[in-house]
Design a protein around this motif. Structure first.
Motif, PDB file in Angstrom:
ATOM      1  N   GLN A   1       0.872  -1.179   0.000  1.00  0.00           N
ATOM      2  CA  GLN A   1       0.000   0.000   0.000  1.00  0.00           C
ATOM      3  C   GLN A   1       0.906   1.224   0.000  1.00  0.00           C
ATOM      4  N   PHE A   2       0.866   1.994  -1.074  1.00  0.00           N
ATOM      5  CA  PHE A   2       1.671   3.209  -1.148  1.00  0.00           C
ATOM      6  C   PHE A   2       1.019   4.303  -0.311  1.00  0.00           C
ATOM      7  N   ALA A   3       1.840   5.137   0.306  1.00  0.00           N
ATOM      8  CA  ALA A   3       1.355   6.165   1.232  1.00  0.00           C
ATOM      9  C   ALA A   3       0.583   7.276   0.527  1.00  0.00           C
ATOM     10  N   GLU A   4       0.878   7.486  -0.748  1.00  0.00           N
ATOM     11  CA  GLU A   4       0.238   8.589  -1.468  1.00  0.00           C
ATOM     12  C   GLU A   4      -0.046   8.167  -2.894  1.00  0.00           C
ATOM     13  N   ASP A   5      -0.809   8.988  -3.583  1.00  0.00           N
ATOM     14  CA  ASP A   5      -1.066   8.752  -4.995  1.00  0.00           C
ATOM     15  C   ASP A   5       0.259   8.853  -5.743  1.00  0.00           C
ATOM     16  N   ILE A   6       0.609   7.825  -6.477  1.00  0.00           N
ATOM     17  CA  ILE A   6       1.910   7.821  -7.142  1.00  0.00           C
ATOM     18  C   ILE A   6       1.797   8.068  -8.641  1.00  0.00           C
ATOM     19  N   ALA A   7       0.635   8.520  -9.082  1.00  0.00           N
ATOM     20  CA  ALA A   7       0.470   8.838 -10.499  1.00  0.00           C
ATOM     21  C   ALA A   7       1.515   9.868 -10.904  1.00  0.00           C
ATOM     22  N   GLY A   8       2.146   9.635 -12.032  1.00  0.00           N
ATOM     23  CA  GLY A   8       3.177  10.545 -12.515  1.00  0.00           C
ATOM     24  C   GLY A   8       4.562  10.272 -11.964  1.00  0.00           C
ATOM     25  N   HIS A   9       4.691   9.306 -11.080  1.00  0.00           N
ATOM     26  CA  HIS A   9       5.992   8.951 -10.521  1.00  0.00           C
ATOM     27  C   HIS A   9       6.502   7.655 -11.166  1.00  0.00           C
ATOM     28  N   HIS A  10       7.792   7.486 -11.177  1.00  0.00           N
ATOM     29  CA  HIS A  10       8.395   6.219 -11.573  1.00  0.00           C
ATOM     30  C   HIS A  10       8.470   5.337 -10.337  1.00  0.00           C
ATOM     31  N   VAL A  11       8.112   4.064 -10.496  1.00  0.00           N
ATOM     32  CA  VAL A  11       8.166   3.106  -9.393  1.00  0.00           C
ATOM     33  C   VAL A  11       9.210   2.050  -9.768  1.00  0.00           C
ATOM     34  N   LEU A  12      10.260   1.984  -8.973  1.00  0.00           N
ATOM     35  CA  LEU A  12      11.375   1.087  -9.255  1.00  0.00           C
ATOM     36  C   LEU A  12      11.524   0.065  -8.134  1.00  0.00           C
ATOM     37  N   LEU A  13      11.771  -1.182  -8.518  1.00  0.00           N
ATOM     38  CA  LEU A  13      11.979  -2.274  -7.571  1.00  0.00           C
ATOM     39  C   LEU A  13      13.415  -2.748  -7.691  1.00  0.00           C
ATOM     40  N   ALA A  14      14.111  -2.819  -6.568  1.00  0.00           N
ATOM     41  CA  ALA A  14      15.469  -3.374  -6.525  1.00  0.00           C
ATOM     42  C   ALA A  14      15.460  -4.563  -5.570  1.00  0.00           C
ATOM     43  N   LEU A  15      15.933  -5.706  -6.041  1.00  0.00           N
ATOM     44  CA  LEU A  15      15.906  -6.929  -5.236  1.00  0.00           C
ATOM     45  C   LEU A  15      17.195  -7.178  -4.478  1.00  0.00           C
ATOM     46  N   GLY A  16      18.163  -6.294  -4.606  1.00  0.00           N
ATOM     47  CA  GLY A  16      19.443  -6.523  -3.935  1.00  0.00           C
ATOM     48  C   GLY A  16      20.210  -7.588  -4.669  1.00  0.00           C
ATOM     49  N   ASN A  17      20.237  -8.799  -4.119  1.00  0.00           N
ATOM     50  CA  ASN A  17      20.921  -9.909  -4.757  1.00  0.00           C
ATOM     51  C   ASN A  17      19.972 -11.108  -4.817  1.00  0.00           C
ATOM     52  N   VAL A  18      20.067 -11.861  -5.895  1.00  0.00           N
ATOM     53  CA  VAL A  18      19.226 -13.032  -6.116  1.00  0.00           C
ATOM     54  C   VAL A  18      20.120 -14.196  -6.542  1.00  0.00           C
ATOM     55  N   ALA A  19      19.825 -15.382  -6.045  1.00  0.00           N
ATOM     56  CA  ALA A  19      20.539 -16.577  -6.494  1.00  0.00           C
ATOM     57  C   ALA A  19      19.477 -17.635  -6.807  1.00  0.00           C
ATOM     58  N   ASN A  20      19.132 -17.838  -7.990  1.00  0.00           N
ATOM     59  CA  ASN A  20      19.865 -17.671  -9.220  1.00  0.00           C
ATOM     60  C   ASN A  20      19.074 -16.953 -10.312  1.00  0.00           C
TER      61      ASN A  20
END
Length: 110
Positions: free
Chosen positions: A27-46
């Motif tokens: 649940q995002f705290a605010e309306d995120i329309a017009g924003h870029h939403v980026l996900l970073a997973l850190g490190n993944v194996a594999n």
């Protein structure tokens, strides 16, 4: 609640070789329309697969473990699913290697 990250080896599954699905309602705290939403997973194996609300965002088999979620986030609330699959190394070898969603997982709205 947060997605529990860390090696499956350290979580008591040293010989596990398969897929684990991490799911989190966000649940995002605010309306995120017009924003870029980026996900970073850190490190993944594999390797990993990412979905938002049942829509495929993409796959990664190598770093960077980052995804642009912008076009998939339509509301303040999303269901994020991260599927992680490791190799059969830990199933057949005596020296388990880190496997899983090692993290840290972060989401940025910019």
């Amino acid at each position: 609640d947060c997605i529990k990250t860390g090696s499956w080896v350290e979580q008591g599954l040293p010989f596990f070789a398969a897929e684990v699905i991490y799911s989190q309602h966000i649940q995002f705290a605010e309306d995120i329309a017009g924003h870029h939403v980026l996900l970073a997973l850190g490190n993944v194996a594999n390797l990993c697969r990412v979905e938002v609300d049942g829509n495929l965002v993409g796959y990664k088999v190598a770093p960077p473990w980052q995804f642009d979620l912008t076009e998939f986030v339509k509301n303040r609330s999303i269901e994020l699913k991260i599927s992680v699959t490791n190799t059969a190394h830990n199933l057949f070898c005596r020296d388990p290697k880190p496997a899983g969603l090692l993290g840290p997982v972060t989401i940025w709205c910019i």
